[in-house]
Design an enzyme around this catalytic site. Sequence first.
Site, short mmCIF file in Angstrom:
data_model
loop_
_atom_site.label_atom_id
_atom_site.label_comp_id
_atom_site.label_asym_id
_atom_site.label_seq_id
_atom_site.Cartn_x
_atom_site.Cartn_y
_atom_site.Cartn_z
N GLU A 125 -11.87 -42.64 59.33
CA GLU A 125 -12.26 -42.79 60.73
C GLU A 125 -12.67 -41.44 61.32
O GLU A 125 -13.64 -41.35 62.08
CB GLU A 125 -11.12 -43.41 61.54
CG GLU A 125 -10.71 -44.80 61.08
CD GLU A 125 -10.30 -45.70 62.21
OE1 GLU A 125 -11.06 -45.81 63.20
OE2 GLU A 125 -9.22 -46.31 62.12
N GLU A 145 -6.48 -50.61 55.26
CA GLU A 145 -5.56 -51.09 56.28
C GLU A 145 -5.16 -52.55 56.09
O GLU A 145 -3.99 -52.93 56.27
CB GLU A 145 -6.17 -50.90 57.68
CG GLU A 145 -6.07 -49.48 58.23
CD GLU A 145 -7.18 -48.56 57.78
OE1 GLU A 145 -7.31 -47.46 58.33
OE2 GLU A 145 -7.93 -48.94 56.83
#
Length: 278
Positions: A125, A145
């Site tokens: 990210e 995730e």
Amino acid sequence: MLKPPTHSSEIEVSFPAEHVFQLTLNRPKSLNAMTPQMEADINNLLNWFDEEQSLWVVIITGAGRLFCAGADLKAWSNRQQGGQSNEQEGIVTSPHGFGAVSRRSVSSKPMIAAANGGAYGGGVEMLLNCDLVITGDDAQFALPEVKRGVIASQGVIPRLAKVAGHQLASEMLLLGRTITAREALDRFHFINCVVPKSAVLATAVEWAQQIVQNSPDAVQCTKRGLILAGQHGNIEQAVIAHAWSPESKREYKGANIKEGLKAFSEKRKPVWTNPAKL
């Protein structure tokens, strides 16, 4: 002598070249997994960098064999089990995103990621919001995730969908699979350059030095245009917002535009000065 704000040992700071600031994530034994302290340090240091007129580019890298492994999942689990976690509120009240980088849009100074070894989760990210990303030929990247029951929620979903397209973004986000540096460059398009792993940081410094050969006013105004391009729905809106931005006012009224044009006419190398404060 520049004096950065006080910070913990989880971040190392250095100045590898003139006008260049370097932040090194310094939890190598934990693969630089993000902690609240590390995130606070990064935020304070980047805020200082933004205000320091003599610094024009920042390089972000990681100590050891990985840029960043993402969130500290053990600490996250403890917060969840104890009922102390409020992820939705955390996302909304965290304007700069994961690691104080993944959604950072306040700065018009370039950010270069020297992604040694690759990145996972929140580390990816962070990379997606850097302007330039350099990594080694051994690097790997993943957004795992969903394998842990959580989601990548700090900006990577819209960014990855934009650069890679819906289907390729889904491949990383829904399968949670690991990709190579070459795939990140050629298929997913969020890496600029793959070099031998021993050359990652040196290449980032070289690119930073190339940037600081250019007018800092023009560079920062151009980056503001790139940020606005991602925030507005159409080209015309982005162009108008950019034209009225503080960076544009400084660019067109400042000394560096005069110096650049004069140096061109006189067939000499321009001598840039630090940008005025916005």
